[in-house]
Design a protein around this motif. Structure first.
Motif, short mmCIF file in Angstrom:
data_model
loop_
_atom_site.label_atom_id
_atom_site.label_comp_id
_atom_site.label_asym_id
_atom_site.label_seq_id
_atom_site.Cartn_x
_atom_site.Cartn_y
_atom_site.Cartn_z
N THR A 1 12.68 10.74 11.00
CA THR A 1 12.66 11.03 12.43
C THR A 1 13.30 9.89 13.23
O THR A 1 14.11 10.11 14.15
N ASN A 2 12.93 8.64 12.85
CA ASN A 2 13.42 7.48 13.60
C ASN A 2 14.58 6.76 12.92
O ASN A 2 15.09 5.78 13.47
N ASP A 3 14.95 7.22 11.74
CA ASP A 3 16.00 6.54 10.97
C ASP A 3 15.70 5.05 10.84
O ASP A 3 16.56 4.19 11.08
N SER A 4 14.46 4.75 10.44
CA SER A 4 14.06 3.34 10.38
C SER A 4 13.02 3.13 9.28
O SER A 4 12.37 4.07 8.83
N TRP A 5 12.87 1.85 8.90
CA TRP A 5 11.89 1.45 7.89
C TRP A 5 10.68 0.82 8.56
O TRP A 5 10.81 0.13 9.56
N ALA A 6 9.50 1.05 7.98
CA ALA A 6 8.27 0.44 8.49
C ALA A 6 7.44 -0.06 7.31
O ALA A 6 7.40 0.57 6.24
N TYR A 7 6.78 -1.19 7.50
CA TYR A 7 5.91 -1.74 6.46
C TYR A 7 4.65 -0.90 6.28
O TYR A 7 4.12 -0.35 7.25
N VAL A 8 4.20 -0.81 5.04
CA VAL A 8 2.89 -0.24 4.74
C VAL A 8 1.90 -1.40 4.63
O VAL A 8 2.03 -2.25 3.75
N GLU A 9 0.96 -1.44 5.55
CA GLU A 9 -0.02 -2.53 5.56
C GLU A 9 -0.91 -2.44 4.33
O GLU A 9 -1.48 -1.39 4.03
N PRO A 10 -1.04 -3.53 3.56
CA PRO A 10 -1.97 -3.51 2.42
C PRO A 10 -3.41 -3.50 2.92
O PRO A 10 -3.78 -4.29 3.78
N LYS A 11 -4.22 -2.58 2.41
CA LYS A 11 -5.63 -2.47 2.80
C LYS A 11 -6.49 -2.76 1.58
O LYS A 11 -6.45 -2.03 0.58
N LEU A 12 -7.24 -3.85 1.61
CA LEU A 12 -8.09 -4.23 0.49
C LEU A 12 -9.04 -3.09 0.16
O LEU A 12 -9.63 -2.47 1.04
N GLY A 13 -9.17 -2.82 -1.14
CA GLY A 13 -10.09 -1.79 -1.58
C GLY A 13 -9.56 -0.38 -1.44
O GLY A 13 -10.31 0.59 -1.67
N HIS A 14 -8.29 -0.22 -1.09
CA HIS A 14 -7.70 1.10 -0.92
C HIS A 14 -6.45 1.23 -1.79
O HIS A 14 -5.62 0.32 -1.86
N TYR A 15 -6.32 2.38 -2.43
CA TYR A 15 -5.06 2.74 -3.05
C TYR A 15 -4.07 3.21 -1.98
O TYR A 15 -4.48 3.64 -0.89
N VAL A 16 -2.79 3.15 -2.32
CA VAL A 16 -1.77 3.87 -1.57
C VAL A 16 -1.26 4.96 -2.51
O VAL A 16 -0.88 4.68 -3.65
N VAL A 17 -1.29 6.20 -2.05
CA VAL A 17 -0.87 7.35 -2.85
C VAL A 17 0.39 7.93 -2.23
O VAL A 17 0.49 8.06 -1.01
N ASN A 18 1.36 8.28 -3.08
CA ASN A 18 2.54 8.96 -2.55
C ASN A 18 2.96 10.11 -3.43
O ASN A 18 2.74 10.13 -4.65
N VAL A 19 3.56 11.10 -2.78
CA VAL A 19 4.09 12.29 -3.44
C VAL A 19 5.43 11.95 -4.08
O VAL A 19 6.23 11.21 -3.50
N GLY A 20 5.67 12.48 -5.27
CA GLY A 20 6.95 12.28 -5.95
C GLY A 20 7.80 13.55 -5.95
O GLY A 20 7.36 14.62 -5.51
N ASP A 21 9.01 13.43 -6.47
CA ASP A 21 9.97 14.53 -6.48
C ASP A 21 9.41 15.77 -7.19
O ASP A 21 9.58 16.90 -6.71
N ALA A 22 8.77 15.57 -8.35
CA ALA A 22 8.31 16.71 -9.13
C ALA A 22 7.31 17.55 -8.34
O ALA A 22 7.37 18.79 -8.38
N THR B 1 5.03 13.17 -10.09
CA THR B 1 4.15 14.03 -9.30
C THR B 1 3.44 13.26 -8.21
O THR B 1 3.61 13.51 -7.03
N LEU B 2 2.61 12.31 -8.62
CA LEU B 2 1.88 11.45 -7.69
C LEU B 2 1.90 10.02 -8.22
O LEU B 2 1.89 9.80 -9.43
N THR B 3 1.91 9.06 -7.30
CA THR B 3 1.80 7.65 -7.66
C THR B 3 0.54 7.10 -7.03
O THR B 3 0.28 7.30 -5.84
N LEU B 4 -0.26 6.39 -7.85
CA LEU B 4 -1.50 5.77 -7.39
C LEU B 4 -1.30 4.25 -7.45
O LEU B 4 -1.41 3.64 -8.51
N LEU B 5 -0.99 3.67 -6.30
CA LEU B 5 -0.58 2.27 -6.21
C LEU B 5 -1.72 1.40 -5.68
O LEU B 5 -2.48 1.83 -4.81
N TYR B 6 -1.79 0.16 -6.21
CA TYR B 6 -2.68 -0.82 -5.58
C TYR B 6 -1.92 -2.13 -5.43
O TYR B 6 -1.32 -2.63 -6.38
N CYS B 7 -1.94 -2.67 -4.21
CA CYS B 7 -1.29 -3.95 -3.94
C CYS B 7 -1.98 -4.59 -2.74
O CYS B 7 -2.29 -3.90 -1.76
N GLU B 8 -2.21 -5.90 -2.82
CA GLU B 8 -2.89 -6.61 -1.74
C GLU B 8 -1.93 -7.46 -0.91
O GLU B 8 -2.36 -8.26 -0.08
#
Length: 318
Positions: free
Chosen positions: A213-234, A196-203
């Protein structure tokens, strides 16, 4: 990192989501519909300080990963939601190479049912791990309730995750291998998360998201003190494909080949018996989808390329 190679993600405030701030809710919907990823700032959320326990738990697991392999392997189980996973058991991000991460998995059901035994070195911090998991669960359920308010589904999204109903929801702590030698395996293969949802933390750098849209990969910048949340298939499925489960992967970062990479994620997944329609319009239970997805994770690259289950129906050109 070059800014041109870095993804732009919305930054949302947890306290504003909790108060159902209209502007913040609009940002949430936009992020979940168009990117499937966003940063979450929990610092002003006064009900609890969820990140404090996450950081403590991560520090304890960092020490645990340094233990001898023989000791860690005693925790290996025939399970994708519980116990220890060594490096090289799944297909990696480089074709014909295995993955480059180890992890320890702690299923929420075990904590609910009182079966929450942890290995030596972690068991003395049981209260920290339990709080980390339950606070993470509460945060993801809060986000779901906001999305229910916005989209008004017939069945609220949070109702697919009822209390003590059995599920595959799991907390995982990861260590990625140093990449000066790729013989052990490389990264984490591209995929959409099955739940459903992923609650990630990485520094540390290494996470990438794919832009259709661009058919390309981009880095997700790690932000101290912030989670990264993503939607899952479910969540994509139960929303009637109104929300986007974004494709992502973890890759070695130039200049950081001699460093371990650590991350931790709570994977919220629907109760096992919940049913939904997949993007292929087939009806499956949450447990069936979980098992099908992990079968593909375990397959070699040639087998994975025969369908798009791993990538959530996304055909990747880049």
């Amino acid at each position: 990192m070059e800014k041109s190679n870095t993804a732009y993600l919305q930054t949302l405030d947890l306290a504003k989501l909790a108060s159902k701030d209209a502007g913040e809710l609009a940002k949430l919907l936009d992020a979940c519909q168009n990117q499937g990823f966003f940063y979450l700032n929990p610092s002003s959320y006064e009900v609890s300080r969820p990140l404090e326990d996450r950081l403590k738990a991560l520090s304890f697991t960092k020490e645990w990963f340094d233990r001898p392999m023989g000791e860690k392997m005693k925790l290996r189980q025939d399970s994708v939601t519980k116990g220890y996973k060594p490096i090289g058991t799944l297909s990696g991000v480089v074709k014909n190479k295995k993955d480059g991460f180890e992890n320890i998995k702690m299923p929420r059901d075990d904590f609910i049912n009182g079966n929450n035994t942890l290995p030596d070195g972690l068991n003395t911090h049981l209260d920290i791990f339990q709080r980390d998991l339950e606070l993470s669960h509460a945060v993801t359920i809060l986000i779901l309730s906001c999305l229910s308010d916005l989209l008004k589904p017939v069945r609220p999204f949070e109702d697919y995750h009822r209390g003590a109903m059995a599920s595959q929801s799991t907390m995982m702590y990861f260590r990625y291998a140093k990449q000066h030698d790729e013989t052990a395996g490389v990264g984490h293969n591209m995929h959409t998360d099955l739940g459903t949802l992923t609650l990630l933390y990485c520094e540390q750098w290494g996470l990438q998201v794919y832009s259709q849209t661009n058919d390309s990969w981009a880095y997700v910048e790690p932000k101290l003190g912030h989670y990264v949340v993503n939607v899952g298939d479910a969540l994509r499925f139960i929303s009637g494909n109104k929300l986007l489960s974004a494709l992502h992967r973890v890759v070695p970062v130039p200049g950081h080949e001699t460093e371990y990479r650590y991350s931790t994620a709570y994977f919220l997944r629907p109760e096992n018996e919940a049913r939904f329609q997949t993007s292929e319009n087939t009806s499956v239970s949450a447990l069936d989808w979980h098992d099908r997805k992990y079968d593909i994770f375990k397959a070699d690259h040639a087998e994975q390329e025969k369908n798009t289950i791993l990538t959530g129906g996304i055909g990747v050109k880049a």
